[in-house]
Design a protein around this motif. Structure first.
Motif, PDB file in Angstrom:
ATOM      1  N   TYR A  23       0.854  -1.187   0.000  1.00  0.00           N
ATOM      2  CA  TYR A  23       0.000   0.000   0.000  1.00  0.00           C
ATOM      3  C   TYR A  23       0.891   1.239   0.000  1.00  0.00           C
ATOM      4  O   TYR A  23       1.786   1.368   0.840  1.00  0.00           O
ATOM      5  CB  TYR A  23      -0.910   0.019   1.223  1.00  0.00           C
ATOM      6  CG  TYR A  23      -1.807  -1.198   1.349  1.00  0.00           C
ATOM      7  CD1 TYR A  23      -3.000  -1.276   0.631  1.00  0.00           C
ATOM      8  CD2 TYR A  23      -1.452  -2.266   2.170  1.00  0.00           C
ATOM      9  CE1 TYR A  23      -3.820  -2.389   0.739  1.00  0.00           C
ATOM     10  CE2 TYR A  23      -2.271  -3.376   2.286  1.00  0.00           C
ATOM     11  CZ  TYR A  23      -3.459  -3.431   1.564  1.00  0.00           C
ATOM     12  OH  TYR A  23      -4.262  -4.538   1.681  1.00  0.00           O
ATOM     13  N   LEU A 125      -0.296   5.905   4.402  1.00  0.00           N
ATOM     14  CA  LEU A 125      -1.755   5.987   4.343  1.00  0.00           C
ATOM     15  C   LEU A 125      -2.215   7.294   4.970  1.00  0.00           C
ATOM     16  O   LEU A 125      -2.782   7.311   6.064  1.00  0.00           O
ATOM     17  CB  LEU A 125      -2.391   4.796   5.071  1.00  0.00           C
ATOM     18  CG  LEU A 125      -1.955   3.404   4.600  1.00  0.00           C
ATOM     19  CD1 LEU A 125      -2.567   2.336   5.482  1.00  0.00           C
ATOM     20  CD2 LEU A 125      -2.346   3.202   3.139  1.00  0.00           C
ATOM     21  N   VAL A 178      -8.363   0.849   3.029  1.00  0.00           N
ATOM     22  CA  VAL A 178      -7.129   0.105   3.275  1.00  0.00           C
ATOM     23  C   VAL A 178      -7.028  -0.283   4.744  1.00  0.00           C
ATOM     24  O   VAL A 178      -6.642  -1.408   5.086  1.00  0.00           O
ATOM     25  CB  VAL A 178      -5.910   0.942   2.843  1.00  0.00           C
ATOM     26  CG1 VAL A 178      -4.616   0.255   3.275  1.00  0.00           C
ATOM     27  CG2 VAL A 178      -5.913   1.141   1.334  1.00  0.00           C
TER      28      VAL A 178
END
Length: 225
Positions: A23, A125, A178
């Motif tokens: 990610y 993130l 996520v």
């Protein structure tokens, strides 16, 4: 020499280990690439065409800025596997077996907490309040049945009613989705035998060293100029 028994089953090939999910922040990478290109363009031009102490100052600035920009934009990533998650932040790499994860938290930043109470921010993130507001608006429209609103500005019919949530799941911002995936994987794997171990944290010396050297060099050149 022994001959294989035709009655015995043929050996099965080993099952390959599942690949970690990676990610990253596409917006952060795009912005970082642009900043790196600009810094390299200006810095190299100063090194090549500068006079006096300018090339040395530009070289020290490049040594300081390039790894620093890359550390905060291109480098951050989260890798989630069956047994552990690996968090690559600007200056540290944290490996957390799922059995050592205590919880996740999403507020103004996304964070993971270890069983020991340590908190690690997930730089890859970033939280987008704008994205959350947009997802909340889409969810409210979907919950209302995709009404047209005045003059049909909100859309309507089947398309608006299914907007982004065909399976009936609530509309979520990308970073929040996520985090949901990480929580689900943690809940599934935290009690597995292979998910045990200790939390490992190491400094990213490949980033720290050039930044420190560049900063010291820049300070000396500017201070003695």
């Amino acid at each position: 020499m022994t001959t294989p028994d035709p009655q015995s089953p043929s050996p099965q090939p080993p099952v390959p280990a599942s690949k970690d999910r990676a990610y990253r922040s596409p917006a952060g990478i795009a912005g970082g690439v642009l900043l790196l290109a600009l810094a390299l363009w200006l810095g190299i031009d100063a090194v090549v065409a500068g006079e006096g102490r300018t090339p040395w100052t530009a070289a020290a600035a490049l040594l300081f800025l390039v790894p620093l920009i890359a550390a905060y934009t291109v480098r951050p990533a989260v890798f989630a596997g069956d047994d552990r998650m690996r968090v690559r932040n600007p200056f540290r790499v944290i490996v957390l077996p799922w059995g050592q994860v205590e919880s996740f938290r999403s507020a103004y930043s996304n964070e993971v907490f270890s069983e020991a109470g340590d908190k690690y921010q997930l730089w890859a993130l970033p939280v987008s309040l704008r994205g959350r507001k947009k997802a909340a608006r889409q969810e409210s429209r979907r919950a209302a049945g995709g009404g047209r609103g005045r003059g049909g500005l909100l859309g309507g019919g089947r398309g608006a009613g299914s907007g982004g949530a065909v399976d009936g799941a609530p509309v979520r911002a990308e970073a929040d989705k996520v985090m949901d995936e990480l929580r689900e994987l943690w809940e599934t794997r935290k009690d597995a035998e292979t998910s045990r171990g200790e939390v490992a944290v190491r400094w990213a010396w490949e980033v720290v060293v050039p930044v420190v050297v560049g900063a010291v060099g820049l300070a000396v050149l500017l201070g003695t100029g």
